[in-house]
Each structure stands twice: as structure tokens, then as C-alpha cells.
Scaffold this active site. Structure first.
Site, PDB file in Angstrom:
ATOM      1  N   TRP A 143      43.818  41.043  54.136  1.00 40.01           N
ATOM      2  CA  TRP A 143      43.909  42.330  53.438  1.00 40.01           C
ATOM      3  C   TRP A 143      42.487  42.794  53.162  1.00 40.01           C
ATOM      4  O   TRP A 143      41.753  42.153  52.408  1.00 40.01           O
ATOM      5  CB  TRP A 143      44.677  42.214  52.128  1.00 40.01           C
ATOM      6  CG  TRP A 143      44.844  43.560  51.465  1.00 40.01           C
ATOM      7  CD1 TRP A 143      43.897  44.267  50.796  1.00 40.01           C
ATOM      8  CD2 TRP A 143      46.023  44.353  51.432  1.00 40.01           C
ATOM      9  NE1 TRP A 143      44.405  45.463  50.343  1.00 40.01           N
ATOM     10  CE2 TRP A 143      45.710  45.542  50.729  1.00 40.01           C
ATOM     11  CE3 TRP A 143      47.310  44.185  51.940  1.00 40.01           C
ATOM     12  CZ2 TRP A 143      46.643  46.540  50.501  1.00 40.01           C
ATOM     13  CZ3 TRP A 143      48.237  45.185  51.722  1.00 40.01           C
ATOM     14  CH2 TRP A 143      47.912  46.351  51.009  1.00 40.01           C
ATOM     15  N   GLU A 216      38.178  36.871  54.673  1.00 39.92           N
ATOM     16  CA  GLU A 216      38.141  36.468  53.272  1.00 39.92           C
ATOM     17  C   GLU A 216      37.996  34.944  53.232  1.00 39.92           C
ATOM     18  O   GLU A 216      38.732  34.250  53.925  1.00 39.92           O
ATOM     19  CB  GLU A 216      39.433  36.852  52.561  1.00 39.92           C
ATOM     20  CG  GLU A 216      39.807  38.321  52.618  1.00 39.92           C
ATOM     21  CD  GLU A 216      41.284  38.520  52.363  1.00 39.92           C
ATOM     22  OE1 GLU A 216      41.683  38.604  51.180  1.00 39.92           O
ATOM     23  OE2 GLU A 216      42.058  38.579  53.344  1.00 39.92           O
ATOM     24  N   ASP A 249      34.436  39.249  53.197  1.00 39.41           N
ATOM     25  CA  ASP A 249      34.983  40.119  52.168  1.00 39.41           C
ATOM     26  C   ASP A 249      35.304  39.252  50.953  1.00 39.41           C
ATOM     27  O   ASP A 249      36.282  38.506  50.945  1.00 39.41           O
ATOM     28  CB  ASP A 249      36.245  40.803  52.716  1.00 39.41           C
ATOM     29  CG  ASP A 249      36.957  41.660  51.683  1.00 39.41           C
ATOM     30  OD1 ASP A 249      36.516  41.699  50.519  1.00 39.41           O
ATOM     31  OD2 ASP A 249      37.978  42.282  52.043  1.00 39.41           O
ATOM     32  N   GLN A 252      37.833  39.224  45.884  1.00 37.59           N
ATOM     33  CA  GLN A 252      38.479  38.450  44.825  1.00 37.59           C
ATOM     34  C   GLN A 252      37.783  37.129  44.538  1.00 37.59           C
ATOM     35  O   GLN A 252      38.110  36.461  43.548  1.00 37.59           O
ATOM     36  CB  GLN A 252      39.941  38.208  45.188  1.00 37.59           C
ATOM     37  CG  GLN A 252      40.735  39.488  45.292  1.00 37.59           C
ATOM     38  CD  GLN A 252      42.218  39.277  45.452  1.00 37.59           C
ATOM     39  OE1 GLN A 252      42.781  38.295  44.984  1.00 37.59           O
ATOM     40  NE2 GLN A 252      42.878  40.211  46.122  1.00 37.59           N
ATOM     41  N   LYS A 278      36.179  44.473  43.371  1.00 37.52           N
ATOM     42  CA  LYS A 278      36.983  44.031  42.245  1.00 37.52           C
ATOM     43  C   LYS A 278      36.202  43.375  41.100  1.00 37.52           C
ATOM     44  O   LYS A 278      36.012  43.949  40.042  1.00 37.52           O
ATOM     45  CB  LYS A 278      38.068  43.081  42.741  1.00 37.52           C
ATOM     46  CG  LYS A 278      39.129  43.750  43.610  1.00 37.52           C
ATOM     47  CD  LYS A 278      40.194  42.770  44.000  1.00 37.52           C
ATOM     48  CE  LYS A 278      41.268  43.382  44.890  1.00 37.52           C
ATOM     49  NZ  LYS A 278      42.164  44.317  44.201  1.00 37.52           N
ATOM     50  N   ARG A 412      50.281  34.284  42.997  1.00 37.72           N
ATOM     51  CA  ARG A 412      48.812  34.311  42.967  1.00 37.72           C
ATOM     52  C   ARG A 412      48.390  34.227  41.503  1.00 37.72           C
ATOM     53  O   ARG A 412      48.661  35.144  40.722  1.00 37.72           O
ATOM     54  CB  ARG A 412      48.279  35.584  43.610  1.00 37.72           C
ATOM     55  CG  ARG A 412      48.639  35.719  45.075  1.00 37.72           C
ATOM     56  CD  ARG A 412      47.909  36.876  45.712  1.00 37.72           C
ATOM     57  NE  ARG A 412      48.331  38.156  45.166  1.00 37.72           N
ATOM     58  CZ  ARG A 412      47.669  39.305  45.375  1.00 37.72           C
ATOM     59  NH1 ARG A 412      46.551  39.303  46.077  1.00 37.72           N
ATOM     60  NH2 ARG A 412      48.119  40.435  44.868  1.00 37.72           N
TER      61      ARG A 412
END
Length: 440
Positions: A143, A216, A249, A252, A278, A412
Site C-alpha cells: 500500500w 515497505e 516507504d 508507518q 504519517k 494491526r
């Protein structure tokens, strides 16, 4: 009789009527709570009920909600300088660029933007320009955002019905230790063979225009899948052999959530381009793209352009500086090693109690809890996951669950880095009670 908002609580008919009439649905099912305020690790609904936030808002509020230092910065900065023409620079912007660009050698140049998708668009655009190529490879459960280039490299959801993705978009399988495609004789994941096989397929499909791989370090929307130790180095080698750039990326995973400032630092592998979002704004819209001085110089010579309305805005930059100050002052990166271990031990204890928990995985304070019908088949139990989520919310715990059949039924779990041990223990207690109730 008309019900006032003060007495209606979460059942305020006027509020839900406005939702039904005017709020567009965009993906998630809305909770039946009207959130009035938030503080620390909790959000509070219209009845005053405290709900423990184990997703840090949208996986962003690493300092919890309404951290006093963030509140102070916003109040001060918005009264002096909040927005500028894109060709003007301010001290908060330059100071944050210097702060970020001084952390990792090879990532000295910084572009400040608003969202994760924007930073990934900037990264992909840079990679295509400096390589002179256009093909982009990502993971099958990735994502990276919902804008043109980012969504073309997003494979976990949302691809059907929107027409063609950008030309040259490819995906390879994510290395998944719980469901390995290639195995060693002992049944463990053979990620090197899987990676070799995947790039053989990429090579057979490429037109010779491979520009970048975007990844990620821990795939969150894909079900909290951590890249095995050694994988990033092997992936970087695959990129170098093909003249591709490696984009990481860390929307998070940055700013301490995995126990490092950036998750890739565990592996000793520096990407060509890094994107953070984020966590950098701790819940406010701030993102950044980082790259090397050499790549920035080449891009500039070729006429690199990436203009947005809020590029280099002073207000979010000031917030980013405060976030980094608090993370350092409160020792939150080091503290994550302790709180992350406590949370993981608690989840492992729940796994011992409940057969519906198939796997506990992740790093630091970004952990996944997968719900299965049984441990032998490892079939995701989406219905059980739904029931657990509802029971947890009723008891005052908010957890986000990935409910895609191909991804599993994975909670999560990502509380703020400021979460207390008592709050962690309370969350674990609620989880246990929720699972018990959902099994009845």
C-alpha cells in the site's frame, strides 16, 4: 421531541442523518461512535466513554493525541507563519530538512510535502527522471497511496474497476514466513529462492525500462508482514544489477516505531530514496522524500519538478521538528524496545490461550495478530475477526483489522510510542475478554 446533541450521545439522530445524506463512503465501515475529543492513548465519544486507541489514529499519532508540545507548537506557529508561496523558504522548513538530512549518510536532500501518497509520487517521479525509465516494481500486498503512480504500485486492495494502471507496473510476491511459497527442508521460508524466481519473471516481462522498486520494510495493510533480515540487502543487489533505484516507504515504520529511527537501519541497507509520512507529523499532514546529494543534483540538472500547494509549508514543518524533539527528549526509540517486547509477550500469551490466534508477528510497536479457523489449515477467519473487533470496541479498545481474504484476518496493533505499560496491559486484557466473548 427533538433530541439535543448533549443528551443524544452517540445516538444523535441529526448527526447520523447528516452522515447518511452527505458523508461519502470511502472504504471503511464507520464506527457507531461520535468522537468528541482525544488525549494521550485515548479517544472519547459523545457519551464520554474512553476508547483505548491501538492504531494511533490512522497509524500516525506516535506521540498520542493532543501532546502538549504539539499543541504548543501549532498555537505558536499558526499565529506567526503557516503557509507560503512555494518559492519562499522559512526557518522551520530548512531546519527540518537539515534535521532529517543529517540522520543517514546518503539521504542528505529533503523535500517536504503533505501526505504519504505525495511523497511516494515525488519519489517515483524522481526515479523515472534520473534513470530515464518508467517501469516500477512493488510487492503483491503493498500500500503506497491512492494517487496515480502510488496507486499503480499498490496491490493490497482497490485495483478493480478503475481502468488501467500506469504502464510498466509490476508486482512480486511478498516474503511471508507464515505462509511461505518457497520452503527450506525444515519448512521455513526460502526467501532467496523466491526472490530469484520473482525477478526472473520480472526480467521476462520488462521492456528494459526498469526504473525502481518500491517497498515497505513492514507491509502493514498487507497484514503486518516483515521483510526477513537479509532480504533488503538482496533486494538492493537485484536493483543495482538492473540499474533500478530502491525506494523505501516508511510511512508507518519511521521515527522509532520498530525500535530504530528508520526500520531499514536494522538491516544496514540505505535506500536510494526514502519516503516518510504519517509518523513525521504525529497525526498532522506532513511527509518527506529523502535522497542523496548526487541523485538530487542529477534530477535538478534534468529539470525535476514536483510542485504542490503545500510543499515546504512552515506550520507542518514546525510540527515535524517538535515531533523529533519529543522522540529524542523522551527516549521513545529506546523505550519502544521495552514496550514492544511487553506487548509482544502479551500477544504470545493470548496465542497460548486461544487456538483462533494463528500468528503473532511484526516489530516494535507495529504488531499483527492473525485470526484463523484452525492452526493446521491456517485459513483466515474473517467472521471471527469481525466479532473480536466488535467485542473489543464495546469494551473500549479500538483495533484495525485487515479483512481481505487474500491477506488474512489480521489485527494491526500500533499504539502510540508514548503508551504506558498500564495501558498496554489494559489493552491486552480487553483483547482476551473480546476473544472469549467472540467464541461463545
Amino acid at each position: 421531541m427533538e433530541v439535543s446533541p448533549q443528551t443524544a450521545g452517540n445516538d444523535d439522530p441529526a448527526f447520523w442523518s447528516s452522515v447518511s445524506n452527505h458523508v461519502m463512503r470511502y472504504g471503511p465501515q464507520f464506527e457507531k461512535h461520535i468522537i468528541e475529543r482525544a488525549e494521550g492513548s485515548y479517544v472519547y465519544d459523545a457519551t464520554g466513554k474512553a476508547i483505548l486507541d491501538f492504531t494511533s489514529g490512522q497509524m500516525s499519532a506516535v506521540l498520542g493525541h493532543s501532546h502538549p508540545e504539539i499543541v504548543r507548537t501549532v498555537r505558536d506557529q499558526v499565529g506567526r507563519l503557516e503557509h507560503l508561496f512555494s518559492g519562499m523558504l522559512s526557518r522551520p522548513v530548512v531546519d527540518l530538512c537539515e534535521r532529517l538530512g543529517s540522520i543517514v549518510p546518503g539521504l542528505e536532500k529533503v523535500l517536504l510535502l503533505s501526505t504519504g501518497a505525495e511523497s511516494n509520487e515525488a519519489a517515483l517521479r524522481l526515479a523515472k527522471l534520473v534513470t530515464g525509465k518508467h517501469e516500477v516494481v512493488g510487492f503483491s500486498r503493498s500500500w503506497h497511496g491512492m494517487t496515480g503512480g502510488a496507486v499503480s504500485a499498490t496491490y493490497s486492495a482497490g485495483r478493480r474497476g478503475y481502468g488501467p494502471a500506469q504502464p510498466g507496473s509490476f508486482a512480486i510476491p511478498v516474503p511471508h514466513a507464515y505462509r511461505p511459497r518457497f520452503k527450506h527442508p525444515d519448512g521455513s521460508l526460502d526467501w532467496q529462492t523466491e526472490l530469484d524466481d520473482a525477478f526472473a519473471l520480472i526480467d521476462s516481462q520488462s521492456t528494459g525500462n526498469l526504473a525502481a522498486f518500491i517497498a515497505e520494510p513492514v507491509l502493514s495493510s498487507g497484514g503486518i508482514i516483515e521483510l526477513p533480515l537479509g532480504y533488503l540487502a538482496a533486494l538492493k543487489q537485484k536493483c543495482e544489477e538492473r540499474g533500478m533505484l530502491l525506494i523505501l516507504d516508511e510511512a508507518q515504520t519511521a521515527l522509532g516505531r520498530t525500535g530504530y529511527m528508520f526500520a531499514f537501519q536494522r538491516d544496514g541497507v540505505t535506500p536510494d530514496i526514502l519516503t516518510v509520512s504519517k509518523t513525521l507529523g504525529a497525526g498532522l499532514p506532513l511527509s518527506a522524500m529523502l535522497t542523496s546529494t548526487a541523485l538530487e543534483e542529477k534530477a535538478h540538472e534534468l529539470g525535476y519538478v514536483f510542485l504542490t500547494t503545500h510543499v515546504s509549508d512552515p506550520l507542518p514543518a514546525a510540527v515535524g521538528l517538535t515531533v523529533m524533539d519529543v522522540v529524542e527528549k523522551e527516549g521513545l526509540i529506546e523505550r519502544t524496545a521495552v514496550t514492544g517486547a511487553r506487548l509482544r509477550a502479551g500477544l504470545e500469551s493470548l496465542k497460548q490461550r486461544f487456538d483462533c490466534i494463528g500468528d503473532v508477528r511484526g516489530r516494535g510497536l507495529l504488531l499483527g495478530l492473525e485470526i484463523v479457523t484452525d492452526r493446521e489449515s491456517r485459513v483466515p477467519d474473517l467472521d471471527m475477526g469481525d466479532r473480536i473487533g466488535r467485542e473489543a470496541m464495546e469494551r473500549g479498545l479500538s483495533m484495525n483489522i485487515v479483512k481481505l481474504p487474500a491477506m488474512g484476518a489480521v489485527f494491526r496493533i500500533a499504539p502510540p510510542l508514548t503508551v504506558s505499560e498500564e495501558e498496554l496491559d489494559r489493552g491486552l486484557e480487553i483483547m482476551g475478554d473480546a476473544i472469549e466473548a467472540a467464541r461463545r
